[in-house]
Design a protein around this motif. Structure first.
Motif, PDB file in Angstrom:
ATOM      1  N   UNK A 176       0.866  -1.185   0.000  1.00 38.54           N
ATOM      2  CA  UNK A 176       0.000   0.000   0.000  1.00 38.54           C
ATOM      3  C   UNK A 176       0.901   1.232   0.000  1.00 38.54           C
ATOM      4  N   UNK A 177       0.932   1.949  -1.118  1.00 37.09           N
ATOM      5  CA  UNK A 177       1.753   3.148  -1.221  1.00 37.09           C
ATOM      6  C   UNK A 177       2.871   2.991  -2.233  1.00 37.09           C
ATOM      7  N   UNK A 178       2.957   3.939  -3.179  1.00 39.12           N
ATOM      8  CA  UNK A 178       3.967   3.868  -4.238  1.00 39.12           C
ATOM      9  C   UNK A 178       4.959   5.019  -4.143  1.00 39.12           C
ATOM     10  N   UNK A 179       5.321   5.386  -2.897  1.00 37.06           N
ATOM     11  CA  UNK A 179       6.432   6.303  -2.701  1.00 37.06           C
ATOM     12  C   UNK A 179       7.745   5.545  -2.844  1.00 37.06           C
ATOM     13  N   UNK A 196       1.603  -6.640  -5.924  1.00 28.74           N
ATOM     14  CA  UNK A 196       0.787  -5.567  -6.460  1.00 28.74           C
ATOM     15  C   UNK A 196       0.969  -4.358  -5.550  1.00 28.74           C
ATOM     16  N   UNK A 197       1.170  -3.183  -6.156  1.00 28.55           N
ATOM     17  CA  UNK A 197       1.288  -1.941  -5.407  1.00 28.55           C
ATOM     18  C   UNK A 197       0.030  -1.114  -5.638  1.00 28.55           C
ATOM     19  N   UNK A 198      -0.713  -0.838  -4.565  1.00 27.16           N
ATOM     20  CA  UNK A 198      -1.887   0.021  -4.649  1.00 27.16           C
ATOM     21  C   UNK A 198      -1.501   1.426  -4.190  1.00 27.16           C
ATOM     22  N   UNK A 199      -1.872   2.421  -4.968  1.00 25.15           N
ATOM     23  CA  UNK A 199      -1.525   3.817  -4.662  1.00 25.15           C
ATOM     24  C   UNK A 199      -2.729   4.694  -4.948  1.00 25.15           C
ATOM     25  N   UNK A 200      -3.083   5.553  -3.985  1.00 26.08           N
ATOM     26  CA  UNK A 200      -4.276   6.379  -4.174  1.00 26.08           C
ATOM     27  C   UNK A 200      -4.052   7.559  -5.101  1.00 26.08           C
ATOM     28  N   UNK A 201      -2.813   7.839  -5.437  1.00 26.48           N
ATOM     29  CA  UNK A 201      -2.502   8.895  -6.398  1.00 26.48           C
ATOM     30  C   UNK A 201      -1.647   8.352  -7.526  1.00 26.48           C
ATOM     31  N   UNK A 202      -0.704   9.185  -7.958  1.00 28.70           N
ATOM     32  CA  UNK A 202       0.240   8.759  -8.990  1.00 28.70           C
ATOM     33  C   UNK A 202       1.466   8.154  -8.324  1.00 28.70           C
ATOM     34  N   UNK A 203       2.352   7.590  -9.116  1.00 28.45           N
ATOM     35  CA  UNK A 203       3.603   7.065  -8.583  1.00 28.45           C
ATOM     36  C   UNK A 203       4.389   8.211  -7.944  1.00 28.45           C
TER      37      UNK A 203
END
Length: 335
Positions: A9-12, A30-37
């Motif tokens: 959870x989070x693509x920082x 799988x990487x879930x991100x609520x915004x962009x990378x």
């Protein structure tokens, strides 16, 4: 139902590092991100330069070649995008996680705000903190002319701006504004700027203060905000003062999404909001649920950043893969 070995959870940068380590270990992810990378970096001030050197914010063993020692925002965005592409990381962007539920069969169900559910054997939360600014709990701090974010100075030219805060964000904003015809005043509860301010900024800002080009109110608390003015109180004399302000920037830091962690079953120590986790494996009180990056630090966000947070990923994947866990350089026992 697709069952992933690891869901992140989070693509920082730290979430990307976790995805890279999972890919290198042969684990489906799988990487879930609520915004962009790298959404947080994208929202940084446009001309921000990192405190850490480029080599200290590298991930995945991929060199970060730049002409200067320290990267700026644009260079970092390009770098992390290229590294993610190199490792073929598996993303689902603009997908916000609502909660993580561990089922009776030990499989995690990751529920999203949009109603989609995903399933994984292990979960890593690497959500950072940038979406949750601190608030003082005073009247007027959510008025339209008040913001906890700063991006660039041009909209503030030829206006009066009060900046609340005395750390890096406040100093960088004040210097940029002064150089773009802004009448800027910095209000800070300390007796001077924070000692953690980037060392190359200190002589610049102090000289501007000495010249009267940047005004300061140290040892001062912000008490209330109204249209066109801010009420402050001197902590030494108790005297109150109204400052003129067309805009107010509340640059006083951020906190992690404690509500999300609690919805996922993670216990938080109060009042620090530091989650319960193993400092060697980063596994929380929920077996199979891990934390990576700044999210481990609670309100002490200055303790963990890319430079040391990226190392959490290797330790976590070692533990998930059943390997000997690599020791993280800086444990979190100081928090």
């Amino acid at each position: 139902m697709q069952l992933y070995d690891v869901l992140i959870v989070g693509a920082g940068p730290c979430g990307l590092a976790a995805g890279i380590e999972a890919a290198k270990a042969g684990l489906s992810h799988l990487i879930l991100e609520k915004g962009s990378i790298t959404e947080s970096i994208r929202r940084y001030p446009k001309r921000m330069r990192f405190f850490s050197t480029a080599e200290n914010i590298e991930i995945g063993g991929i060199p970060f070649p730049i002409s200067d020692v320290k990267a700026n925002r644009s260079e970092a965005l390009q770098y992390y995008r290229k590294v993610a592409g190199y490792y073929h990381l598996n993303f689902k962007l603009f997908t916000e996680v609502a909660q993580v539920v561990k089922q009776d069969n030990e499989v995690f169900e990751i529920q999203t705000v949009g109603g989609e559910n995903y399933y994984a054997k292990k979960v890593i939360i690497s959500t950072g903190y940038f979406d949750f600014p601190r608030f003082l709990g005073i009247n007027g701090e959510k008025l339209p002319h008040v913001s906890p974010y700063y991006d660039e100075p041009f909209q503030y030219s030829f206006s009066k701006v009060v900046i609340v805060g005395g750390a890096n964000s406040a100093v960088e904003a004040a210097l940029e504004m002064y150089r773009h015809d802004v009448d800027v005043t910095v209000v800070h509860r300390g007796e001077d700027f924070r000692p953690t301010v980037k060392y190359w900024l200190i002589p610049d800002v102090k000289n501007r203060v000495k010249e009267g080009k940047i005004k300061t109110r140290f040892n001062s608390l912000t008490k209330a905000i109204e249209p066109k003015r801010v009420l402050i109180e001197n902590t030494q004399t108790g005297e109150e003062e109204w400052l003129e302000a067309d805009f107010v920037l509340m640059l006083i830091g951020y906190i992690p999404d404690g509500a999300l962690l609690q919805r996922c079953g993670v216990e938080l120590r109060q009042p620090s909001m530091v989650p319960v986790f193993d400092p060697e494996t980063f596994e929380t009180n929920v077996s199979g649920l891990y934390l990576c990056g700044t999210v481990v630090a609670g309100i002490h966000t200055e303790k963990v950043f890319i430079e040391n947070g990226r190392d959490h990923a290797a330790a976590i994947i070692d533990h998930i893969a059943g390997r000997k866990v690599r020791k993280v350089k800086e444990l979190i026992d100081r928090i």
